[in-house]
Design a protein around this motif. Structure first.
Motif, PDB file in Angstrom:
ATOM      1  N   UNK A   1       1.095  -1.189  -0.002  1.00  0.00           N
ATOM      2  CA  UNK A   1       0.020  -0.110   0.091  1.00  0.00           C
ATOM      3  C   UNK A   1       0.746   1.150  -0.287  1.00  0.00           C
ATOM      4  N   UNK A   2       0.670   2.332  -1.141  1.00  0.00           N
ATOM      5  CA  UNK A   2       1.397   3.478  -0.892  1.00  0.00           C
ATOM      6  C   UNK A   2       1.193   4.206   0.395  1.00  0.00           C
ATOM      7  N   UNK A   3       2.260   4.878   0.725  1.00  0.00           N
ATOM      8  CA  UNK A   3       2.328   5.628   1.903  1.00  0.00           C
ATOM      9  C   UNK A   3       1.893   6.872   1.595  1.00  0.00           C
ATOM     10  N   UNK A   4       1.062   7.083   2.857  1.00  0.00           N
ATOM     11  CA  UNK A   4       0.170   8.719   2.753  1.00  0.00           C
ATOM     12  C   UNK A   4      -0.815   8.653   1.994  1.00  0.00           C
ATOM     13  N   UNK A   5      -1.465   9.771   1.993  1.00  0.00           N
ATOM     14  CA  UNK A   5      -2.957   9.795   1.071  1.00  0.00           C
ATOM     15  C   UNK A   5      -2.429  10.039  -0.373  1.00  0.00           C
ATOM     16  N   UNK A   6      -3.380   9.840  -1.177  1.00  0.00           N
ATOM     17  CA  UNK A   6      -3.069   9.961  -2.561  1.00  0.00           C
ATOM     18  C   UNK A   6      -3.664  11.231  -3.101  1.00  0.00           C
ATOM     19  N   UNK A   7      -2.918  11.975  -3.991  1.00  0.00           N
ATOM     20  CA  UNK A   7      -3.316  13.331  -4.353  1.00  0.00           C
ATOM     21  C   UNK A   7      -4.902  13.357  -5.040  1.00  0.00           C
ATOM     22  N   UNK A   8      -4.921  12.302  -5.801  1.00  0.00           N
ATOM     23  CA  UNK A   8      -6.110  12.372  -6.509  1.00  0.00           C
ATOM     24  C   UNK A   8      -6.917  10.952  -6.209  1.00  0.00           C
ATOM     25  N   UNK A   9      -8.576  11.133  -6.254  1.00  0.00           N
ATOM     26  CA  UNK A   9      -9.160  10.044  -6.059  1.00  0.00           C
ATOM     27  C   UNK A   9      -9.164   9.392  -7.488  1.00  0.00           C
ATOM     28  N   UNK A  10      -9.807   9.517  -8.539  1.00  0.00           N
ATOM     29  CA  UNK A  10      -9.830   8.860  -9.860  1.00  0.00           C
ATOM     30  C   UNK A  10      -8.787   9.631 -10.705  1.00  0.00           C
ATOM     31  N   UNK A  11      -8.232   8.935 -11.604  1.00  0.00           N
ATOM     32  CA  UNK A  11      -7.332   9.601 -12.583  1.00  0.00           C
ATOM     33  C   UNK A  11      -7.815   8.765 -13.924  1.00  0.00           C
ATOM     34  N   UNK A  12      -7.566   9.292 -14.954  1.00  0.00           N
ATOM     35  CA  UNK A  12      -7.621   8.600 -16.481  1.00  0.00           C
ATOM     36  C   UNK A  12      -6.225   8.735 -16.952  1.00  0.00           C
TER      37      UNK A  12
END
Length: 117
Positions: free
Chosen positions: A77-88
């Motif tokens: 699991x990546x560390x921290x909070x992801x910048x975006x919810x959804x990506x294209x």
């Protein structure tokens, strides 16, 4: 070349990339990891293919960690909070090349762009 696009959560995408990196470090094929997880032989390949809807679940993370002889799922699991919810993700499919130099029926996915949606 024809362009394709996939919409996925940034977290799912980063987990898929991490599992792929660890799988390749261990010298396991997609099929090998699927079999170690006791799932269909094509499961990991479908998850790693951008055009397929298959993703890893919490259950799968545990199976992956066991198959890779990890002590915890935390390493997936990546560390921290992801910048975006959804990506294209916009990508091209490029034919793999066989040992004899001919084009394979299998493809590599070359990412052109990733953007927030």
């Amino acid at each position: 070349m024809k362009k394709y696009s996939a919409i996925i959560s940034e977290l799912d995408y980063k987990i898929i990339l991490k599992v792929k990196q660890l799988r390749e470090q261990e010298g396991l094929s997609q099929r090998d990891l699927s079999e170690e997880m006791k799932l269909s032989k094509s499961f990991v390949g479908k998850v790693e293919a951008l055009g397929q809807p298959d993703k890893y679940s919490i259950r799968h993370l545990n199976l992956i960690a066991k198959a890779l002889k990890m002590k915890s799922v935390i390493g997936l699991i990546p560390k921290g909070i992801q910048e975006y919810d959804m990506i294209e993700i916009t990508y091209e499919k490029i034919p793999k090349v066989n040992k004899d130099g001919s084009e394979s029926k299998q493809f590599l996915e070359k990412i052109i762009q990733i953007r927030e949606i």
